[in-house]
Design an enzyme around this catalytic site. Structure first.
Site, PDB file in Angstrom:
ATOM      1  CE1 TYR A 166      -3.796  -2.893   5.604  1.00  0.00           C
ATOM      2  CE2 TYR A 166      -3.350  -0.897   5.112  1.00  0.00           C
ATOM      3  CZ  TYR A 166      -3.781  -2.164   4.734  1.00  0.00           C
ATOM      4  OH  TYR A 166      -3.668  -2.276   3.410  1.00  0.00           O
ATOM      5  CB  SER A 207      -0.832  -0.025   1.325  1.00  0.00           C
ATOM      6  OG  SER A 207      -1.308   1.216   1.632  1.00  0.00           O
ATOM      7  CE  LYS A 240      -1.477  -4.685   3.715  1.00  0.00           C
ATOM      8  NZ  LYS A 240      -1.690  -6.337   2.769  1.00  0.00           N
TER       9      LYS A 240
END
Ligand code: NAD
Ligand code: UDP
Length: 337
Positions: free
Chosen positions: A149, A124, A153
Site C-alpha cells: 500500500y 500518506s 502511494k
C-alpha cells in the site's frame, strides 16, 4: 470551478466534497463503490441542500473518463480513489498496484488528454517509512514504505513528479495525510470501514458501542512516554478544508508540491483510549498484544509548510475528534447500512 472528486463517496472524499460544495464549487464524484455507500451523498444533501453529481465508475476505465471530462468541463481533479488496507495489500499486492498505481496512471492520461492540469493527490505519511527525524517535515527524505500500500502511494508520487517535469502546464499538490479521524459534527457522516476495522479509532469506537469486545494495543514497549505507539491524529474536517486551500495554492504555482497535513502533535494509543472514554462515557476494555509488524514507534508532522504556504492549520483538537467520532458511531452503529 468544476471539480472531479475521485473516491468522493469514501471517508475523506465525501467530507471534502461537502466543503467544496459549501465553497460554491460544482462537484462531480466518481466512485466504483468498492468501499463505500451512495447513502453518504444523501447525507451531504441532507446537510447542505446540495448534492454532487454522482458517476458510478472506475478510474481505470479510460473511455468512461474521456466522456466524463467532456460532459462536465472539469477544471481540477481531487484524486482520493484507492484501496487503503495495509494487511490486504500484503496479501493482494497486484490488486493494489493495479487499482492505485495503474488507476492513477489512467486517470492522469485522461486528464492530460482533456487538458486538465490541476491535480490534488491523497498521499500518506507512510511514504516516509521509518523516519530519520521527528517531527517529519517535507524535507525529510521519503523512506522505504513497509508494505505494498505504502509503495503504491510512493510510486504515484514519483509518477506525479515525472509528469510535472514533462510539461509546465501541470499544477500538482501531493498531500501527505497523517492519521485522519473524526467525523462531520452532525453525526450524519463519518468513517464506515468494511468488516473489522484496521485503524485504531474506528476499532475503539466499535468497542465503545459494544460491537467489538476488546481493543488489542499493539505493543507497550516502544521508546515512547507510555510505551505505546504515537501518531498525529487529524480531524477529517480540517483535512477536508486543507484540500480547498491546496487547490487555491495551485492558482499561483506550477509543478508538483508536497504538503504534510497533520496537527504537529502526537498522541499514544493509551491516550487515545482514555480520551475516547471521556468523550463517550463508555469503557474501552483493552489488552496489551504484541507489536504489529511494520509499525513504527512514533510519527507526527511538522505542519509549518502547510501553514506558511496554504494558510492552513488544523483547528480541531483531540476532544473534538473524539466527540464527533463518537456521535457518528453512536448514531450509526451499523455505518451507512
Ligand atoms: P475510503 O476507502 O473511505 O475512500 C476511497 C474511495 O475510493 C471509496 O469510496 C472507494 O469505493 C473508491 N475507490 C477505490 N478504488 C476505486 C477505483 N478504482 N475507481 C473508483 N473508485 C474507487 O478511503 P479514505 O480513508 O477516504 O481515503 C481516501 C484516500 O486517502 C485514499 O487514497 C487513501 O489511500 C488516502 N489516505 C487515507 C488515509 C486514512 O487513514 N484514511 C491516510 C492516508 C492516505
Ligand atoms: N493500533 C492498536 N490497535 C489496533 C489498531 C492500531 O494498538 O487495533 C495502534 C497502532 O499500532 C499504531 C496506532 O494504533 O500505533 C495507529 O494505528 P492505525 O492503524 O490507526 O494507523 P497507522 O499509523 O498504523 O497508519
Amino acid at each position: 470551478m468544476n471539480i472531479l472528486v475521485t473516491g468522493g463517496v469514501g471517508f475523506i472524499g465525501s467530507h471534502t466534497a461537502l466543503i467544496l460544495l459549501q465553497a460554491g464549487h460544482n462537484v462531480v464524484v466518481l466512485d466504483n463503490l468498492c468501499n463505500s455507500s451512495v447513502e453518504t451523498l444523501n447525507r451531504v444533501s441532507q446537510l447542505i441542500g446540495r448534492k454532487p453529481v454522482f458517476v458510478q465508475g472506475d478510474i481505470r476505465d479510460c473511455e468512461m473518463l474521456d466522456r466524463l471530462f467532456l460532459k462536465h468541463s472539469v477544471d481540477a481533479v481531487l484524486h482520493f480513489a484507492g484501496l487503503k488496507a495495509v494487511a490486504e495489500s500484503v496479501a493482494q499486492p497486484l490488486r493494489y498496484y493495479d487499482n492505485n498505481v495503474h488507476g492513477s496512471q489512467v486517470l492522469l492520461q485522461a486528464c492530460a488528454d482533456a487538458g486538465v492540469f490541476n491535480f490534488v493527490f491523497s498521499s500518506s505519511a507512510t511514504v516516509y517509512g521509518e523516519p530519520a527525524q521527528m517531527p517529519i517535515s517535507e524535507a525529510c527524505p521519503v523512506g522505504q514504505p513497509t508494505n505494498p500500500y505504502g509503495r503504491s502511494k510512493l510510486m504515484v508520487e514519483e509518477m506525479l513528479r515525472d509528469v510535472a517535469a514533462s510539461d509546465p502546464r501541470w499544477r500538482i499538490a501531493i498531500l501527505r495525510y497523517f492519521n485522519p479521524v473524526g467525523a462531520h459534527k452532525s453525526g450524519l457522516m463519518g468513517e464506515d470501514p468494511n468488516g473489522i476495522p484496521n485503524n485504531l479509532l474506528p476499532y475503539i469506537a466499535q468497542v465503545a458501542v459494544g460491537k467489538l469486545q476488546q481493543l488489542a494495543v499493539f505493543g507497550d514497549d516502544y521508546p515512547t512516554a507510555d510505551g505505546t505507539g504515537v501518531r498525529d491524529y487529524i480531524h477529517v474536517m480540517d483535512l477536508a478544508e486543507a484540500h480547498l486551500r491546496a487547490l487555491e495554492a495551485l492558482y499561483t504555482r506550477t509543478g508538483a508540491h508536497v504538503w504534510n497535513l497533520g496537527t504537529g502533535r502526537g498522541y499514544s494509543v493509551l491516550e487515545m483510549v482514555r480520551s475516547f472514554e471521556a468523550a463517550s462515557g463508555k469503557p474501552v476494555p483493552y489488552r496489551i498484544a504484541p507489536r504489529r509488524p511494520g509499525d513504527i514507534a512514533a510519527c507526527y508532522a511538522d505542519p509549518a509548510k502547510a501553514e506558511r504556504e496554504l494558510g492552513w492549520k488544523a483547528q480541531r483538537g483531540l476532544d473534538e475528534m473524539m466527540r464527533d467520532a463518537w456521535l457518528w458511531q453512536s448514531m450509526n452503529p451499523d455505518g451507512f447500512r
